[in-house]
Scaffold this motif. Structure first.
Motif, PDB file in Angstrom:
ATOM      1  N   GLU A  59       0.858  -1.187   0.000  1.00  0.00           N
ATOM      2  CA  GLU A  59       0.000   0.000   0.000  1.00  0.00           C
ATOM      3  C   GLU A  59       0.890   1.231   0.000  1.00  0.00           C
ATOM      4  O   GLU A  59       1.835   1.324   0.791  1.00  0.00           O
ATOM      5  CB  GLU A  59      -0.928   0.027   1.226  1.00  0.00           C
ATOM      6  N   ASN A 114      -4.722   4.925  -2.073  1.00  0.00           N
ATOM      7  CA  ASN A 114      -5.935   5.459  -1.455  1.00  0.00           C
ATOM      8  C   ASN A 114      -6.528   6.577  -2.304  1.00  0.00           C
ATOM      9  O   ASN A 114      -5.813   7.445  -2.784  1.00  0.00           O
ATOM     10  CB  ASN A 114      -5.616   6.008  -0.053  1.00  0.00           C
ATOM     11  N   GLU A 146      -8.195   2.072  -3.172  1.00  0.00           N
ATOM     12  CA  GLU A 146      -8.892   1.912  -1.890  1.00  0.00           C
ATOM     13  C   GLU A 146      -9.833   3.083  -1.656  1.00  0.00           C
ATOM     14  O   GLU A 146      -9.427   4.234  -1.729  1.00  0.00           O
ATOM     15  CB  GLU A 146      -7.871   1.842  -0.740  1.00  0.00           C
ATOM     16  N   ASP A 176     -11.823   0.159   2.168  1.00  0.00           N
ATOM     17  CA  ASP A 176     -10.891   0.420   3.260  1.00  0.00           C
ATOM     18  C   ASP A 176     -11.654   0.636   4.570  1.00  0.00           C
ATOM     19  O   ASP A 176     -12.819   1.039   4.551  1.00  0.00           O
ATOM     20  CB  ASP A 176     -10.092   1.687   2.916  1.00  0.00           C
ATOM     21  N   LYS A 197     -11.029  -4.551   3.515  1.00  0.00           N
ATOM     22  CA  LYS A 197      -9.951  -4.335   4.484  1.00  0.00           C
ATOM     23  C   LYS A 197     -10.563  -4.141   5.870  1.00  0.00           C
ATOM     24  O   LYS A 197     -11.231  -3.137   6.120  1.00  0.00           O
ATOM     25  CB  LYS A 197      -9.110  -3.103   4.105  1.00  0.00           C
ATOM     26  N   GLU A 233      -5.995  -5.219   8.623  1.00  0.00           N
ATOM     27  CA  GLU A 233      -5.037  -4.124   8.770  1.00  0.00           C
ATOM     28  C   GLU A 233      -4.555  -4.014  10.207  1.00  0.00           C
ATOM     29  O   GLU A 233      -5.297  -4.328  11.135  1.00  0.00           O
ATOM     30  CB  GLU A 233      -5.711  -2.775   8.470  1.00  0.00           C
TER      31      GLU A 233
HETATM   32 MG    MG Z   1      -5.798   2.473   2.815  1.00  0.00          MG
END
Ligand code: MG
Ligand code: C2E
Ligand code: MG
Ligand code: MG
Length: 279
Positions: A59, A114, A146, A176, A197, A233
């Motif tokens: 990421e 993101n 995301e 996310d 996530k 995460e």
């Molecule tokens: Mg993220």
């Protein structure tokens, strides 16, 4: 007399608020001035397949080093960038930089970027993504975007349509911070996400109380039912890892297996590891 005192207190708070507002305004000016300079940098955090222990991707996380104040947290400057519209040039830079970097890797690992709502509301986002992929030579299946459910809360039909167009390009869309919003389940129904996530606030509860892992377990089985891979995460402990392995969570990301770092930290590193660690 009370009235007079009240006024004094009001002035006192007013001056504090003024100071905070001025500071924020100055930071926004500094942010604008920083665009296009070396004050911004991407850090990369690895993600791993639990079953094989193999790195599956990274990421990209934006970092800002202010010339006077040093590193400023994204939690502070991303909202500011969103309010001021600076997220548009900044977000495009992140996308281009992350794709350019990933295209140069020896292994075809995924790269997750993101996206803010404001970016999804840009009518030309699809065109931007397509030209960045062409420019960098990154194949669309390696790019993962995301988004958070706030996108769906705002009820912007156009940005949901944008997500579908992006998916049609062949890029993957992840949800996310799953579970932290008001309508996470409705959001899963509204759009065919490629990955869920699990927010780290839930992962952090594993082992803390007797029911601490219950929500994580429920999200994993939700993903199973919907046929959507789940990544957890914020894994920080061996206990959390053991729990996620036991409950067949597909992937993990967290300080235990690798903190976000400049890409140079990974150079020459074998990312095919058996013990779920790159470093
Ligand atoms: Mg993220
Ligand atoms: P996010 O997308 O949910 O990213 C994960 C955050 O969790 C990152 O914080 C990461 O450093 C942190 N993290 C990862 N593993 C652990 C762990 O084991 N323990 C703890 N305590 N934290 C962990 P970071 O880098 O501070 O970013 C915060 C948020 O800022 C991101 O949350 C994302 O929403 C936003 N952000 C960062 N970069 C970008 C960007 O390029 N564009 C946009 N739109 N937002 C970004
Ligand atoms: Mg997150
Ligand atoms: Mg977040």
């Amino acid at each position: 007399r009370a009235k007079k005192e009240g006024k004094g207190i009001y002035r006192f708070f007013e001056s504090i608020m003024d100071a905070a507002a001025r500071e924020r305004h100055q930071l926004a000016l500094d942010l604008r001035a920083a665009i296009g300079t070396a004050q911004f940098e991407l850090h990369y955090q690895p993600q791993f397949e639990v079953a094989s222990g193999r790195a599956s991707g990274f990421e990209a996380l934006l970092r800002w080093t202010h010339p006077a104040h040093g590193p400023i947290s994204p939690a502070q400057f991303i909202p500011l960038a969103e309010e001021t519209g600076l997220i548009l040039p900044l977000g495009e830079w992140v996308l281009r930089e992350a794709c350019r970097e990933a295209a140069a890797w020896a292994l075809p690992l995924g790269i997750a970027v993101n996206l803010s709502i404001a970016q999804l509301e840009q009518p030309d986002l699809c065109g931007t993504v397509r030209s960045v992929l062409e420019e960098t030579g990154l194949t669309p299946d390696r790019l993962e975007l995301e988004v958070t459910e706030s996108l769906f809360l705002k009820g912007s039909a156009r940005s949901q349509e944008m997500l579908r167009d992006l998916k049609a390009l062949g890029v993957r869309i992840s949800m996310d911070d799953f579970g932290t919003g008001y309508s996470s389940l409705a959001t899963l129904q509204a759009f065919p996400f490629d990955k869920i996530k699990i927010d780290r606030s839930f992962v952090g509860q594993i082992g803390v109380t007797s029911k601490g892992g219950a929500i994580v377990r429920a999200i994993i089985s939700l993903g199973e039912s919907l046929d959507i891979p789940v990544i957890a995460e914020g894994i920080e402990t061996e206990e959390q890892l053991a729990f996620l392995r036991q409950h067949r969570c597909a992937e993990i990301q967290g300080y235990l297996c690798g903190k976000p770092q400049p890409i140079a930290a990974y150079r020459g590193l074998v990312v095919h590891v058996k013990d779920l660690r790159v470093a």
